[in-house]
Design a protein around this motif. Structure first.
Motif, PDB file in Angstrom:
ATOM      1  N   MET A  10       0.845  -1.204   0.000  1.00  0.00           N
ATOM      2  CA  MET A  10       0.000   0.000   0.000  1.00  0.00           C
ATOM      3  C   MET A  10       0.879   1.253   0.000  1.00  0.00           C
ATOM      4  SD  MET A  10      -2.962   1.066   2.729  1.00  0.00           S
ATOM      5  CE  MET A  10      -3.853   2.601   2.537  1.00  0.00           C
ATOM      6  N   ALA A  11       0.501   2.265  -0.763  1.00  0.00           N
ATOM      7  CA  ALA A  11       1.278   3.493  -0.856  1.00  0.00           C
ATOM      8  C   ALA A  11       1.283   4.227   0.478  1.00  0.00           C
ATOM      9  CB  ALA A  11       0.691   4.389  -1.944  1.00  0.00           C
ATOM     10  N   ARG A  12       2.440   4.796   0.821  1.00  0.00           N
ATOM     11  CA  ARG A  12       2.573   5.535   2.074  1.00  0.00           C
ATOM     12  C   ARG A  12       2.219   6.997   1.866  1.00  0.00           C
ATOM     13  NH1 ARG A  12       8.502   5.114   3.577  1.00  0.00           N
ATOM     14  NH2 ARG A  12       7.881   6.401   5.366  1.00  0.00           N
ATOM     15  N   THR A  13       1.564   7.584   2.864  1.00  0.00           N
ATOM     16  CA  THR A  13       1.253   9.010   2.806  1.00  0.00           C
ATOM     17  C   THR A  13       2.534   9.828   2.755  1.00  0.00           C
ATOM     18  OG1 THR A  13       0.206  10.866   3.964  1.00  0.00           O
ATOM     19  CG2 THR A  13       1.106   9.097   5.329  1.00  0.00           C
ATOM     20  N   LEU A  14       2.494  10.960   2.078  1.00  0.00           N
ATOM     21  CA  LEU A  14       3.655  11.837   1.997  1.00  0.00           C
ATOM     22  C   LEU A  14       4.062  12.345   3.369  1.00  0.00           C
ATOM     23  CD1 LEU A  14       3.064  11.753  -1.057  1.00  0.00           C
ATOM     24  CD2 LEU A  14       3.404  14.226  -1.098  1.00  0.00           C
ATOM     25  N   ALA A  15       3.101  12.491   4.272  1.00  0.00           N
ATOM     26  CA  ALA A  15       3.370  13.076   5.585  1.00  0.00           C
ATOM     27  C   ALA A  15       4.373  12.261   6.391  1.00  0.00           C
ATOM     28  CB  ALA A  15       2.069  13.235   6.365  1.00  0.00           C
ATOM     29  N   ASP A  16       4.460  10.960   6.124  1.00  0.00           N
ATOM     30  CA  ASP A  16       5.316  10.074   6.915  1.00  0.00           C
ATOM     31  C   ASP A  16       6.669   9.800   6.267  1.00  0.00           C
ATOM     32  OD1 ASP A  16       3.265   9.893   8.722  1.00  0.00           O
ATOM     33  OD2 ASP A  16       2.505   7.977   7.954  1.00  0.00           O
ATOM     34  N   GLN A  17       6.979  10.457   5.173  1.00  0.00           N
ATOM     35  CA  GLN A  17       8.212  10.161   4.444  1.00  0.00           C
ATOM     36  C   GLN A  17       9.237  11.281   4.589  1.00  0.00           C
ATOM     37  OE1 GLN A  17       7.848   8.299   0.522  1.00  0.00           O
ATOM     38  NE2 GLN A  17       5.626   8.380   0.732  1.00  0.00           N
ATOM     39  N   THR A  18      10.510  10.902   4.461  1.00  0.00           N
ATOM     40  CA  THR A  18      11.581  11.883   4.505  1.00  0.00           C
ATOM     41  C   THR A  18      11.684  12.595   3.168  1.00  0.00           C
ATOM     42  OG1 THR A  18      13.287  10.359   3.706  1.00  0.00           O
ATOM     43  CG2 THR A  18      12.855  10.386   6.096  1.00  0.00           C
ATOM     44  N   GLU A  19      12.408  13.704   3.162  1.00  0.00           N
ATOM     45  CA  GLU A  19      12.620  14.453   1.933  1.00  0.00           C
ATOM     46  C   GLU A  19      13.344  13.598   0.898  1.00  0.00           C
ATOM     47  OE1 GLU A  19      15.306  18.243   1.146  1.00  0.00           O
ATOM     48  OE2 GLU A  19      13.440  18.809   2.164  1.00  0.00           O
ATOM     49  N   ALA A  20      14.319  12.824   1.358  1.00  0.00           N
ATOM     50  CA  ALA A  20      15.058  11.955   0.435  1.00  0.00           C
ATOM     51  C   ALA A  20      14.138  10.913  -0.196  1.00  0.00           C
ATOM     52  CB  ALA A  20      16.203  11.267   1.171  1.00  0.00           C
ATOM     53  N   GLU A  21      13.242  10.335   0.593  1.00  0.00           N
ATOM     54  CA  GLU A  21      12.304   9.339   0.066  1.00  0.00           C
ATOM     55  C   GLU A  21      11.372   9.942  -0.975  1.00  0.00           C
ATOM     56  OE1 GLU A  21      11.445   6.128   3.579  1.00  0.00           O
ATOM     57  OE2 GLU A  21      10.736   8.178   3.922  1.00  0.00           O
ATOM     58  N   LEU A  22      11.107  11.232  -0.846  1.00  0.00           N
ATOM     59  CA  LEU A  22      10.184  11.906  -1.768  1.00  0.00           C
ATOM     60  C   LEU A  22      10.882  12.411  -3.029  1.00  0.00           C
ATOM     61  CD1 LEU A  22       8.045  13.917   0.812  1.00  0.00           C
ATOM     62  CD2 LEU A  22       7.403  11.823  -0.388  1.00  0.00           C
ATOM     63  N   GLY A  23      12.192  12.165  -3.138  1.00  0.00           N
ATOM     64  CA  GLY A  23      12.899  12.529  -4.361  1.00  0.00           C
ATOM     65  C   GLY A  23      13.820  13.709  -4.243  1.00  0.00           C
ATOM     66  N   GLY A  24      14.000  14.237  -3.037  1.00  0.00           N
ATOM     67  CA  GLY A  24      14.904  15.364  -2.848  1.00  0.00           C
ATOM     68  C   GLY A  24      14.190  16.700  -2.826  1.00  0.00           C
ATOM     69  N   ALA A  25      14.930  17.747  -2.482  1.00  0.00           N
ATOM     70  CA  ALA A  25      14.347  19.065  -2.245  1.00  0.00           C
ATOM     71  C   ALA A  25      13.603  19.634  -3.450  1.00  0.00           C
ATOM     72  CB  ALA A  25      15.440  20.033  -1.808  1.00  0.00           C
TER      73      ALA A  25
END
Length: 235
Positions: A1-16
């Protein structure tokens, strides 16, 4: 299941520079502004509402022009996913349009603000818990950064006021930015000045702002600016 953005680090989200990080940053700023609006009245609240509009409408405009077309291209159910958010955006536009002509700090005004707040928070949940995690599943970091650049460029030049008649999809919404953005941003400056200037100057600013609002209202009814609209989001 996809994780909410709120619980992920900046690196996990693809960087700044990733569009996911930039979206989440705007959502956090939105939460701060909504809390400030709830805690203030009078001129301070009006200043904060102007800041809210300058965040909400360019943010949503950039989503509709850049992000949601991308989701429709890469996800088989992209149309259904983005349509729900576009319908939320349409209702928010309509409510803000009514709010602009409602006397501040009245029961009717408070009712509208409460409804807008509920919708904005629901919109954030839909994006961070459903739409954007789905995009994250199919897009690599390079794609997310490229989308982030396009989203940021559109956001910086987008209209800052509600325009419920303009299409929520390209090409209509993309065409709308050219005439509506300078009108909106001029009104923003005039309205801010009117809250600080002496009464005579304030009245003049208010008159010019109303004239620009009437111009924007006429412009948004131009047929090319309504092209691409889904029937369920037509004003």
């Amino acid at each position: 299941m996809a994780r909410t953005l709120a619980d992920q680090t900046e690196a996990e989200l693809g960087g700044a520079r990733s569009v996911l990080v930039q979206q989440r940053r705007d959502h956090q700023h939105l939460d701060q502004l909504l809390n400030r609006i709830a805690a203030t009245t009078g001129a301070e609240r009006q200043e904060t509402l102007t800041a809210l509009c300058r965040l909400v409408f360019p943010h949503a405009f950039a989503e509709e022009a850049v992000l949601w077309p991308l989701l429709r291209r890469v996800l088989p159910d992209g149309h259904e996913l983005t349509l729900r958010v576009e319908q939320e955006h349409q209702e928010i536009n309509e409510l803000f349009t009514v709010l602009e002509t409602t006397e501040p700090d009245t029961p009717a005004y408070e009712e509208l603000l409460e409804r807008i707040t509920v919708l904005l928070r629901a919109d954030v949940r839909d994006e961070e818990d459903i739409l954007l995690p789905r995009l994250q599943q199919v897009a690599d970091a390079k794609t997310l950064r490229r989308a982030g650049l396009a989203w940021l460029l559109v956001r910086r030049t987008a209209p800052t006021r509600p325009h419920p008649v303009v299409a929520r999809r390209p090409p209509g919404n993309s065409l709308a930015a050219l005439p509506l953005s300078p009108l909106d941003r001029s009104r923003d400056r005039l309205d801010q000045l009117s809250r600080r200037a002496p009464a005579r100057i304030a009245r003049g600013c208010a008159r010019v702002s109303r004239a620009l609002a009437a111009t924007a209202g006429a412009v948004e009814h131009l047929p090319p600016l309504r092209r691409g609209e889904d029937p369920s989001t037509r004003a």
